[in-house]
Scaffold this motif. Structure first.
Motif, PDB file in Angstrom:
ATOM      1  N   ASN A   1       0.816  -1.215   0.000  1.00 30.42           N
ATOM      2  CA  ASN A   1       0.000   0.000   0.000  1.00 30.42           C
ATOM      3  C   ASN A   1       0.846   1.258   0.000  1.00 30.42           C
ATOM      4  O   ASN A   1       0.321   2.363  -0.139  1.00 30.42           O
ATOM      5  CB  ASN A   1      -0.924   0.017   1.221  1.00 30.42           C
ATOM      6  CG  ASN A   1      -2.097  -0.925   1.063  1.00 30.42           C
ATOM      7  OD1 ASN A   1      -2.566  -1.166  -0.045  1.00 30.42           O
ATOM      8  ND2 ASN A   1      -2.583  -1.467   2.178  1.00 30.42           N
ATOM      9  N   ALA A   2       2.156   1.122   0.188  1.00 26.07           N
ATOM     10  CA  ALA A   2       3.042   2.282   0.251  1.00 26.07           C
ATOM     11  C   ALA A   2       3.127   2.979  -1.098  1.00 26.07           C
ATOM     12  O   ALA A   2       2.969   2.368  -2.158  1.00 26.07           O
ATOM     13  CB  ALA A   2       4.436   1.848   0.694  1.00 26.07           C
ATOM     14  N   ALA A   3       3.362   4.295  -1.060  1.00 25.87           N
ATOM     15  CA  ALA A   3       3.512   5.069  -2.289  1.00 25.87           C
ATOM     16  C   ALA A   3       4.887   4.838  -2.898  1.00 25.87           C
ATOM     17  O   ALA A   3       5.894   4.744  -2.193  1.00 25.87           O
ATOM     18  CB  ALA A   3       3.323   6.555  -1.990  1.00 25.87           C
ATOM     19  N   ASN A   4       4.929   4.750  -4.218  1.00 24.85           N
ATOM     20  CA  ASN A   4       6.191   4.642  -4.952  1.00 24.85           C
ATOM     21  C   ASN A   4       6.727   6.054  -5.187  1.00 24.85           C
ATOM     22  O   ASN A   4       6.153   6.829  -5.944  1.00 24.85           O
ATOM     23  CB  ASN A   4       5.938   3.928  -6.281  1.00 24.85           C
ATOM     24  CG  ASN A   4       7.213   3.724  -7.086  1.00 24.85           C
ATOM     25  OD1 ASN A   4       8.258   4.304  -6.772  1.00 24.85           O
ATOM     26  ND2 ASN A   4       7.149   2.907  -8.107  1.00 24.85           N
ATOM     27  N   LEU A   5       7.837   6.362  -4.540  1.00 26.30           N
ATOM     28  CA  LEU A   5       8.404   7.714  -4.603  1.00 26.30           C
ATOM     29  C   LEU A   5       9.560   7.828  -5.594  1.00 26.30           C
ATOM     30  O   LEU A   5      10.247   8.852  -5.626  1.00 26.30           O
ATOM     31  CB  LEU A   5       8.873   8.141  -3.208  1.00 26.30           C
ATOM     32  CG  LEU A   5       7.786   8.181  -2.136  1.00 26.30           C
ATOM     33  CD1 LEU A   5       8.383   8.557  -0.788  1.00 26.30           C
ATOM     34  CD2 LEU A   5       6.677   9.150  -2.518  1.00 26.30           C
ATOM     35  N   ASP A   6       9.754   6.801  -6.403  1.00 26.00           N
ATOM     36  CA  ASP A   6      10.889   6.808  -7.331  1.00 26.00           C
ATOM     37  C   ASP A   6      10.841   7.999  -8.274  1.00 26.00           C
ATOM     38  O   ASP A   6      11.859   8.646  -8.545  1.00 26.00           O
ATOM     39  CB  ASP A   6      10.924   5.514  -8.148  1.00 26.00           C
ATOM     40  CG  ASP A   6      11.296   4.300  -7.301  1.00 26.00           C
ATOM     41  OD1 ASP A   6      11.742   4.495  -6.154  1.00 26.00           O
ATOM     42  OD2 ASP A   6      11.130   3.166  -7.792  1.00 26.00           O
TER      43      ASP A   6
END
Length: 443
Positions: free
Chosen positions: A75-80
């Motif tokens: 559920n974590a956001a992808n901050l790439d």
């Protein structure tokens, strides 16, 4: 920003998208946007490029607007994308610059990005990173940009605050309030707003179940609740629930971040909001199966709506498409019509059948599901449409049509959170009633 009087350059890594935008073409449906882009591309005030270094050298303020999708398997956001954009902008600076984050990110991201800016930017230059979350609603994004209901500035210095107030001078002059806060607060505003709106939707959908069991009408109930100024009427429409690229992603990212921080009760609340919302989709699937006598195998289902809401062609996490696909997997012949989103839906779910009109979607149907509340569907003529169907059964999963008028036209109408009135089919109608059909008509 070009409409507000500034020279703007947009950067994207997709050459085809840049070419289309440079020619004044918008790659998605957003009312009012094509005219603005065409106007300002023609004037020279707005241009697009794939060359980030060129854009960075040109600009004084650099907005980061890239996506923060969910990570695979989490559920974590992808901050790439946010981190890469920040690093590239900082490394490309040729003069002092202000980097402004607009992407929706987990709280604590800005502090990490500031470390990236400090490490990547030339030592002789001053690069400041602040946060200015966006609150754009799909379908109303142009108005929300030009006349926002609030402007949030997080982590600013006197210098950067003055710059941002200059950028937003036009809406500020018209009365838009400015909230100046620290970086973490600014990061939390957007996801908290979305989580609250999602909670309102799931709350009224939970109450809708109570209404069904008690014989109450959730639509009238919501109207009564909405007169309370502390509550308001918006986001109290019971039905199929929320979808799209913001609310589901944002509440899950906030739930994940809350768990990381040890905020167990907040995470538990958001979990319930999400579960209630997803259960609405199964509820509509079950209603469709029941309307078809216990099985949708080889039954023709007309689906009105593919976008997650009207005034957009966005089908990301669309409840409508989710329901349509689930019925297709159960053997139904699903025919979908949407005024704007059929193209994007077909690319995502090519196995479904797509119609070019309401009439085509309804022709020969055993049941019709209204899953996106487009005005075109609400204004449809139930008398004319009834003649097209094999069985005049409507599941209004958005509670948006005049149910009494449709019943008067001979339809069996059911919704979420309402108790359908008995339906009497017109004498002489070409309708073969089975025992299951009769049970549906009088329940």
């Amino acid at each position: 920003m070009a409409e507000m009087g500034f020279d703007v350059v947009g950067v994207d890594t997709d050459p085809a998208k840049v070419q289309a935008l440079s020619e004044g073409h918008v790659p998605f449906f957003e009312p009012g946007l094509p005219g603005l882009i065409a106007e300002h591309v023609a004037s020279g005030r707005l241009r697009f490029t794939t060359d980030l270094a060129e854009a960075t050298a040109f600009a004084d303020v650099h907005f980061i607007c890239v996506g923060t999708p969910q990570q695979r398997g989490s559920n974590a956001a992808n901050l790439d994308y946010v981190q890469a954009a920040t690093r590239q902008i900082a490394a490309s600076l040729t003069h002092d610059g202000l980097i402004v984050g607009k992407s929706t990110v987990p709280v604590g991201t800005g502090a990490r990005l500031r470390a990236i800016v400090e490490a990547a930017s030339p030592a002789h230059l001053t690069a400041e990173l602040i946060w200015n979350p966006e609150f754009l609603r799909e379908g109303k994004a142009v108005a929300d940009t030009l006349t926002p209901d609030r402007i949030v500035l997080g982590g600013v210095t006197p210098r950067s605050e003055a710059t941002m107030r200059e950028l937003y001078a036009r809406p500020i002059a018209s009365g838009t309030p400015v909230v100046v806060c620290d970086l973490p607060t600014a990061e939390l505003v957007k996801v908290s707003a979305n989580a609250f709106l999602a909670t309102k939707i799931s709350f009224i959908n939970a109450i809708a179940e109570v209404c069904e069991l008690a014989g109450a009408d959730v639509t009238v109930l919501a109207d009564a609740l909405g007169h309370d100024v502390r509550i308001g009427r918006q986001f109290l429409n019971a039905g199929l629930g929320f979808g799209g690229g913001c609310l589901p992603k944002d509440i899950r990212a906030l739930m994940h971040r809350a768990s990381e921080l040890g905020a167990v009760r907040a995470a538990s609340l958001l979990q319930q909001v999400d579960e209630i919302n997803m259960a609405q989709r199964q509820r509509v699937i079950d209603m469709a199966i029941g309307a078809c006598g216990g099985s949708v195998l080889n039954r023709r289902i007309g689906v009105l709506g593919a976008a997650f809401k009207p005034l957009t062609d966005d089908v990301r996490d669309s409840p409508a498409l989710n329901v349509a696909a689930a019925l297709h997997l159960r053997g139904a012949q699903v025919v979908v019509y949407d005024p704007e989103a059929s193209g994007t839906a077909q690319r995502m779910f090519p196995t479904l059948t797509y119609a070019d009109s309401v009439d085509e979607a309804m022709t020969g149907s055993d049941a019709v599901l209204l899953l996106t509340e487009w005005t075109e569907f609400q204004d449809s003529d139930p008398v004319a449409l009834r003649a097209l169907t094999r069985r005049p059964v409507l599941i209004d999963a958005r509670n948006c049509v005049d149910a009494a008028a449709w019943r008067d036209a001979g339809w069996s109408v059911s919704g979420l959170g309402t108790t359908p009135a008995p339906t009497v089919f017109a004498s002489g109608a070409s309708y073969e009633a089975s025992a299951a059909d009769l049970l549906l008509a009088v329940r």
